[in-house]
Design an enzyme around this catalytic site. Structure first.
Site, mmCIF file in Angstrom:
data_model
loop_
_atom_site.group_PDB
_atom_site.id
_atom_site.type_symbol
_atom_site.label_atom_id
_atom_site.label_comp_id
_atom_site.label_asym_id
_atom_site.label_seq_id
_atom_site.Cartn_x
_atom_site.Cartn_y
_atom_site.Cartn_z
ATOM 1 N N HIS A 168 0.616 -1.437 0.123
ATOM 2 C CA HIS A 168 -0.408 0.027 -0.233
ATOM 3 C C HIS A 168 0.719 1.195 0.415
ATOM 4 O O HIS A 168 2.721 1.094 -0.083
ATOM 5 C CB HIS A 168 -1.434 0.545 1.135
ATOM 6 C CG HIS A 168 -0.278 -0.487 2.364
ATOM 7 N ND1 HIS A 168 0.500 0.588 2.720
ATOM 8 C CD2 HIS A 168 -0.194 -1.556 3.279
ATOM 9 C CE1 HIS A 168 0.937 -0.249 3.994
ATOM 10 N NE2 HIS A 168 0.957 -1.309 4.493
ATOM 11 N N HIS A 200 4.036 1.245 1.748
ATOM 12 C CA HIS A 200 5.240 0.553 1.708
ATOM 13 C C HIS A 200 5.910 1.351 0.856
ATOM 14 O O HIS A 200 7.176 1.747 1.010
ATOM 15 C CB HIS A 200 5.065 -0.724 1.136
ATOM 16 C CG HIS A 200 4.592 -2.112 2.046
ATOM 17 N ND1 HIS A 200 3.261 -1.981 1.875
ATOM 18 C CD2 HIS A 200 4.934 -2.774 3.241
ATOM 19 C CE1 HIS A 200 2.774 -3.121 3.431
ATOM 20 N NE2 HIS A 200 3.970 -3.200 3.974
ATOM 21 N N GLY A 238 9.342 0.989 9.009
ATOM 22 C CA GLY A 238 8.087 1.810 8.605
ATOM 23 C C GLY A 238 8.846 1.716 10.237
ATOM 24 O O GLY A 238 8.089 1.152 11.209
ATOM 25 N N GLN A 272 9.339 -3.044 16.459
ATOM 26 C CA GLN A 272 10.194 -3.546 15.806
ATOM 27 C C GLN A 272 11.035 -2.864 14.780
ATOM 28 O O GLN A 272 12.361 -3.552 15.106
ATOM 29 C CB GLN A 272 9.320 -3.655 14.319
ATOM 30 C CG GLN A 272 9.751 -4.866 12.766
ATOM 31 C CD GLN A 272 8.957 -5.093 11.608
ATOM 32 O OE1 GLN A 272 8.548 -5.918 12.173
ATOM 33 N NE2 GLN A 272 8.758 -4.379 11.168
ATOM 34 N N SER A 316 -1.652 -3.723 5.897
ATOM 35 C CA SER A 316 -2.068 -4.762 5.127
ATOM 36 C C SER A 316 -3.220 -4.957 5.837
ATOM 37 O O SER A 316 -4.183 -5.741 4.991
ATOM 38 C CB SER A 316 -1.427 -5.310 4.503
ATOM 39 O OG SER A 316 0.158 -4.901 4.180
HETATM 40 O O1 PAF Z 1 7.019 -5.360 9.366
HETATM 41 C C1 PAF Z 1 6.985 -6.615 8.269
HETATM 42 O O2 PAF Z 1 6.280 -6.982 6.662
HETATM 43 C C2 PAF Z 1 7.755 -8.147 8.788
HETATM 44 O O3 PAF Z 1 7.997 -7.874 10.084
HETATM 45 C C3 PAF Z 1 9.140 -8.168 8.062
HETATM 46 C C4 PAF Z 1 9.933 -6.977 8.613
HETATM 47 C C5 PAF Z 1 8.819 -7.846 6.474
HETATM 48 C C6 PAF Z 1 9.653 -8.985 8.067
HETATM 49 O O4 PAF Z 1 8.690 -10.203 7.970
#
Ligand code: PAF
Length: 280
Positions: free
Chosen positions: A33, A36, A146, A152, A185
């Site tokens: 989207h 990204h 992001g 994360q 998503s």
């Molecule tokens: O944020 C995500 O889409 C996922 O956690 C990643 C970083 C691609 C790892 O699979």
């Protein structure tokens, strides 16, 4: 250009490196989207070549989570990547990433403790393992993640630092719709009524962050924010927590903080976060 194997990825990226080109990696799980696409725009500003990985990573999903129904739309994603000027899509299969006999997991402490880990205990082990693999497979100069997934991002910065992976980790601002809802998503799971409720999440956090920055008592603000989310129509709230912005330790004011939340709408779990400015 598409590479489905690690060997093909390495061959293409190796050729670029021999030409002295700077390479950026944007890891994704597809179902792309605008959020990204903004990561790819940043990657193309920061490097000569951009690789986007599309891999729905099974090891970061818990047993009762949405691995099977996670949106998969590879043909559409590849069109979007071509339109965005991405140079290479890396689209490995699960067996390419986790061949028979695979037995290694990367486990982190520090910023991985609490928040998501309290509710998804194996999530960051899966994320750290796949991101370590993607970084070592691609060996990019920089990788973009992001801020929407703020914990994360902090975990991945720690991972690269602790494992001496020679890459610059770049955080990119969250892309929101006009109401403030962070693009995700998983928003595709929401019906029209749930979308109205989802749009309250950011507003509640912004209001609470302003109150925290103003010096009001943090406990009562966090309780009120949870109550406001339930009042808005969320089924339950996993957490609303104020953390110090860099290492995600407890936030006590005086430094920049981050207010992070996860809440359920029906069977869909939404996360979001906003900055808490340092008190002057
Ligand atoms: O944020 C995500 O889409 C996922 O956690 C990643 C970083 C691609 C790892 O699979």
């Amino acid at each position: 250009m598409v590479a489905a194997s690690v060997a093909a990825l390495r061959q293409t990226v190796g050729g670029w490196r021999r030409q002295g080109l700077r390479v950026a990696l944007v890891p994704t799980m597809g179902a792309l989207h605008e959020g990204h696409l903004s990561l790819m725009t940043l990657a193309l500003e920061r490097a000569d070549r951009c690789v986007v990985s599309i891999f729905v990573n099974p090891t970061q999903f818990g047993p009762n989570e949405d691995l099977d129904k996670y949106p998969r739309q590879l043909a559409r994603d590849l069109d979007l990547l071509a339109g965005a000027g991405v140079h290479l899509a890396f689209t490995p299969s699960p067996s390419e990433m986790y061949p028979e006999g695979f037995a290694t997991t990367v486990r982190l402490g520090g910023p991985a403790l609490g928040l998501e880990t309290d509710f998804r205990p194996t999530f960051f082990d899966g994320v750290a393992t796949v991101v370590a693999k993607l970084l070592l497979q691609t060996l990019p100069d920089c990788a973009i993640f992001g801020e929407k997934d703020y914990q994360q991002l902090c975990v991945i910065r720690q991972l690269a630092r602790d494992l001496d992976i020679p890459v610059e980790i770049i955080g990119a601002p969250t892309i929101r719709d006009t109401s403030g809802l962070a693009l995700s998503s998983r928003n595709a799971y929401l019906d029209a009524v749930q979308m109205v409720v989802a749009r309250r999440l950011n507003a509640v956090l912004v209001e609470a962050a302003a109150a925290l920055a103003g010096g009001d008592g943090p406990d009562s603000i966090l309780v009120r924010a949870k109550r406001d989310l339930i009042g808005a129509g969320f089924r339950s709230v996993d957490y609303v927590e104020a953390r110090e912005a860099l290492a995600l330790g407890p936030w006590r004011g005086g430094v920049e903080g981050r207010l992070l939340a996860a809440a359920w709408l029906g069977n869909t779990r939404l996360i979001d976060n906003v900055p808490i400015p340092a008190r002057s």
